[in-house]
Design a protein around this motif. Structure first.
Motif, PDB file in Angstrom:
ATOM      1  N   ALA A  82       0.838  -1.204   0.000  1.00 53.11           N
ATOM      2  CA  ALA A  82       0.000   0.000   0.000  1.00 53.11           C
ATOM      3  C   ALA A  82       0.869   1.248   0.000  1.00 53.11           C
ATOM      4  O   ALA A  82       1.872   1.321   0.719  1.00 53.11           O
ATOM      5  N   PHE A  83       0.457   2.229  -0.817  1.00 55.98           N
ATOM      6  CA  PHE A  83       1.105   3.532  -0.874  1.00 55.98           C
ATOM      7  C   PHE A  83       0.104   4.552  -0.332  1.00 55.98           C
ATOM      8  O   PHE A  83      -0.855   4.910  -1.019  1.00 55.98           O
ATOM      9  N   LEU A  84       0.324   5.004   0.893  1.00 53.73           N
ATOM     10  CA  LEU A  84      -0.619   5.891   1.569  1.00 53.73           C
ATOM     11  C   LEU A  84      -0.202   7.344   1.368  1.00 53.73           C
ATOM     12  O   LEU A  84       0.889   7.741   1.791  1.00 53.73           O
ATOM     13  N   PRO A  85      -1.042   8.178   0.724  1.00 55.82           N
ATOM     14  CA  PRO A  85      -0.677   9.587   0.528  1.00 55.82           C
ATOM     15  C   PRO A  85      -0.560  10.333   1.853  1.00 55.82           C
ATOM     16  O   PRO A  85      -1.459  10.269   2.695  1.00 55.82           O
ATOM     17  N   ILE A  86       0.573  11.007   2.055  1.00 59.67           N
ATOM     18  CA  ILE A  86       0.760  11.882   3.214  1.00 59.67           C
ATOM     19  C   ILE A  86       0.251  13.277   2.870  1.00 59.67           C
ATOM     20  O   ILE A  86      -0.418  13.933   3.647  1.00 59.67           O
ATOM     21  N   ASN A  87       0.582  13.730   1.659  1.00 61.41           N
ATOM     22  CA  ASN A  87       0.093  14.982   1.099  1.00 61.41           C
ATOM     23  C   ASN A  87       0.088  14.799  -0.405  1.00 61.41           C
ATOM     24  O   ASN A  87       0.113  13.661  -0.884  1.00 61.41           O
ATOM     25  N   ASP A  88       0.062  15.896  -1.174  1.00 61.98           N
ATOM     26  CA  ASP A  88       0.016  15.735  -2.627  1.00 61.98           C
ATOM     27  C   ASP A  88       1.378  15.455  -3.241  1.00 61.98           C
ATOM     28  O   ASP A  88       1.507  15.359  -4.459  1.00 61.98           O
ATOM     29  N   TYR A  94       3.441   0.757   3.005  1.00 68.72           N
ATOM     30  CA  TYR A  94       3.038  -0.205   4.025  1.00 68.72           C
ATOM     31  C   TYR A  94       2.955  -1.603   3.415  1.00 68.72           C
ATOM     32  O   TYR A  94       2.574  -1.761   2.254  1.00 68.72           O
ATOM     33  N   LEU A  95       3.277  -2.591   4.229  1.00 70.41           N
ATOM     34  CA  LEU A  95       3.016  -3.987   3.897  1.00 70.41           C
ATOM     35  C   LEU A  95       1.875  -4.440   4.809  1.00 70.41           C
ATOM     36  O   LEU A  95       1.953  -4.260   6.029  1.00 70.41           O
ATOM     37  N   ILE A  96       0.825  -4.992   4.210  1.00 74.18           N
ATOM     38  CA  ILE A  96      -0.393  -5.320   4.952  1.00 74.18           C
ATOM     39  C   ILE A  96      -0.679  -6.815   4.848  1.00 74.18           C
ATOM     40  O   ILE A  96      -0.613  -7.393   3.762  1.00 74.18           O
ATOM     41  N   ASP A 133       9.211   5.856   2.898  1.00 72.24           N
ATOM     42  CA  ASP A 133       8.496   7.004   2.346  1.00 72.24           C
ATOM     43  C   ASP A 133       9.056   7.300   0.960  1.00 72.24           C
ATOM     44  O   ASP A 133      10.255   7.105   0.710  1.00 72.24           O
ATOM     45  N   ARG A 134       8.207   7.779   0.060  1.00 70.78           N
ATOM     46  CA  ARG A 134       8.631   8.095  -1.298  1.00 70.78           C
ATOM     47  C   ARG A 134       8.001   9.407  -1.759  1.00 70.78           C
ATOM     48  O   ARG A 134       6.917   9.790  -1.296  1.00 70.78           O
ATOM     49  N   LYS A 186      -7.839   3.670   5.417  1.00 65.89           N
ATOM     50  CA  LYS A 186      -7.615   4.937   4.726  1.00 65.89           C
ATOM     51  C   LYS A 186      -7.503   4.668   3.231  1.00 65.89           C
ATOM     52  O   LYS A 186      -7.209   3.552   2.805  1.00 65.89           O
ATOM     53  N   THR A 187      -7.735   5.704   2.442  1.00 65.25           N
ATOM     54  CA  THR A 187      -7.617   5.564   0.995  1.00 65.25           C
ATOM     55  C   THR A 187      -6.145   5.561   0.607  1.00 65.25           C
ATOM     56  O   THR A 187      -5.380   6.432   1.022  1.00 65.25           O
ATOM     57  N   ALA A 188      -5.753   4.578  -0.192  1.00 65.05           N
ATOM     58  CA  ALA A 188      -4.362   4.433  -0.613  1.00 65.05           C
ATOM     59  C   ALA A 188      -4.327   3.754  -1.974  1.00 65.05           C
ATOM     60  O   ALA A 188      -5.349   3.302  -2.495  1.00 65.05           O
TER      61      ALA A 188
END
Length: 316
Positions: A82-88, A94-96, A133-134, A186-188
Motif C-alpha cells: 500500500a502507498f498511503l498519501p501523506i500529502n500531494d 506499508y506492507l499489509i 516514504d517516497r 484509509k484511501t491508498a
C-alpha cells in the motif's frame, strides 16, 4: 469533487478520472490514453450531474464508470503493498497482512543484480507495517520492489508455499489502484500480492536473507553521538551515480535511526547537521519532528558554526 470522480472539461472534449486534488484548487485528470492533464476545479464538471441536468438522463451506473475499485487477493493470502498519501507530494509505504496466516516477510529494492533491504520482519495476521516514504514526482526513478513471503505454519495448518512478487511502478497504471486500504482504513494505492511467480526454495532463501527469524527480544538501544552529520559524503563511501532521491533517502534513514536510538536510550537532546543547500532535507526533518508526540521542541541551532544548517531536537 473527489478523487475517483469522472469529469469533463468545460472548454474541451477531454474526459477522465480525477487522480489528485491540491489545496489551491488545481486537479489532475487521467484521460483515456493514460496521460495526466492539469485543470482548475472551475474548468470541469462531473459527467453524471451534467448529463442529468441537460438531458434528463439517469446518472450513469457505477459499473459503467471507470473508477478505482477495491482489489482483493486470494483468501489464503490477503497480502498487500500500500502507498498511503501523506500529502500531494509524498507517500508512505506499508506492507499489509489481511489474512489469518503469519508470514516471514522481506521487501527489497532491485538494482540490477543487487538488492537493498527495506523490511525484514514477521508480518502477523491483521498487521500493517510501514517501511519507507517516497516522493510521488520521482516515481519514474523508483527501482522495482521485490517482496518475498515464507508462511509460518503449525502442524495442523494446510501448507502454503513460500513465494515472491516483483513490482515496478508505472504512473499510467499506478493511479488506477486507488482504494480503501485493509487494516489502515484509509484511501491508498493498493497492490494485491497474489502468488503469480514461482514458489521459492526456503533453504536457498534463508541462506540469501541470512535466515531471517522472529526475535524474542528487541536489541538493546545504542546511544548515538550527540551530534549527527547528515552530509551525504559522511554517510556513504561514494555518492557518485546516486540520484537526489537516493541521497535524500539515505540521509532520512540515518536521521530516523539515530533519532529512534536517542529516544530509546533516554537522551534528552540530539543535534542533526543537515547543511543549508536547497532546504529539502531540513524541511523534511522538521516535518517529521512536528508529527512526533515525544519531541519537546526543535529549533535551528549553533548558527555561528553552521548557519541554519543544524537542528537541535529536545526529547521529552
Amino acid at each position: 469533487m473527489n478523487i475517483g470522480d469522472r469529469v469533463r472539461l468545460l472548454h474541451g472534449k477531454e474526459e477522465g478520472i480525477i487522480r489528485k486534488i491540491s489545496s489551491s484548487g488545481r486537479i489532475q485528470i487521467e484521460i483515456e490514453d493514460g496521460f495526466i492533464i492539469p485543470a482548475l476545479k472551475s474548468e470541469v464538471v462531473l459527467i453524471h450531474q451534467t448529463e442529468k441536468s441537460h438531458f434528463g438522463e439517469k446518472p450513469v451506473e457505477e459499473k459503467d464508470i471507470d473508477t478505482p475499485i477495491p482489489i482483493s487477493g486470494p483468501k489464503d493470502q490477503g497480502l498487500y503493498l500500500a502507498f498511503l498519501p501523506i500529502n500531494d507530494q509524498s507517500l508512505s509505504l506499508y506492507l499489509i497482512n489481511d489474512s489469518r496466516q503469519a508470514y516471514l516477510s522481506h521487501v527489497s529494492e532491485v538494482f540490477g543484480d543487487n538488492h537493498r533491504t527495506l523490511l525484514a520482519t514477521t508480518l502477523n495476521p491483521g498487521e500493517a507495517k510501514k517501511f519507507d516514504d517516497r516522493l510521488l514526482k520521482e516515481m519514474d526513478e523508483w527501482p522495482a520492489f521485490l517482496l518475498r513471503f515464507i508462511p509460518i505454519h503449525n502442524q495442523l495448518e494446510r501448507a502454503i508455499p513460500a513465494f515472491e512478487r516483483q513490482l515496478k511502478m508505472k504512473p499510467t497504471q499506478f493511479f488506477k489502484h486507488l482504494s480503501k486500504a485493509p487494516r489502515l482504513d484509509k484511501t491508498a494505492y493498493i497492490f494485491a500480492l497474489e502468488q503469480t511467480t514461482k514458489e521459492l526454495d526456503i533453504r536457498a532463501l534463508n541462506q540469501e536473507l541470512g535466515e531471517i527469524t522472529p526475535k524474542s527480544e528487541a536489541p538493546k538501544a545504542v546511544k548515538p553521538a550527540r551530534s549527527i552529520d547528515l552530509h551525504i559524503e559522511k554517510l556513504v563511501t561514494d555518492s557518485k551515480g546516486m540520484s537526489n532521491s537516493e541521497m535524500l533517502r539515505v540521509q532520512l534513514e540515518t536521521f530516523d535511526r539515530n533519532l529512534d536510538q536517542a529516544m530509546a536510550s533516554g537522551m534528552d537532546e540530539i543535534t542533526f547537521i543537515h547543511g543549508i543547500g536547497n532546504g529539502v532535507l531540513r524541511k523534511e526533518i522538521h516535518k517529521r519532528l512536528s508529527q512526533l508526540q515525544n519531541i519537546k521542541y526543535f529549533q535551528d541551532t549553533q548558527k555561528d558554526q553552521w548557519g541554519y544548517g543544524a537542528t537541535l531536537v529536545r526529547i521529552t
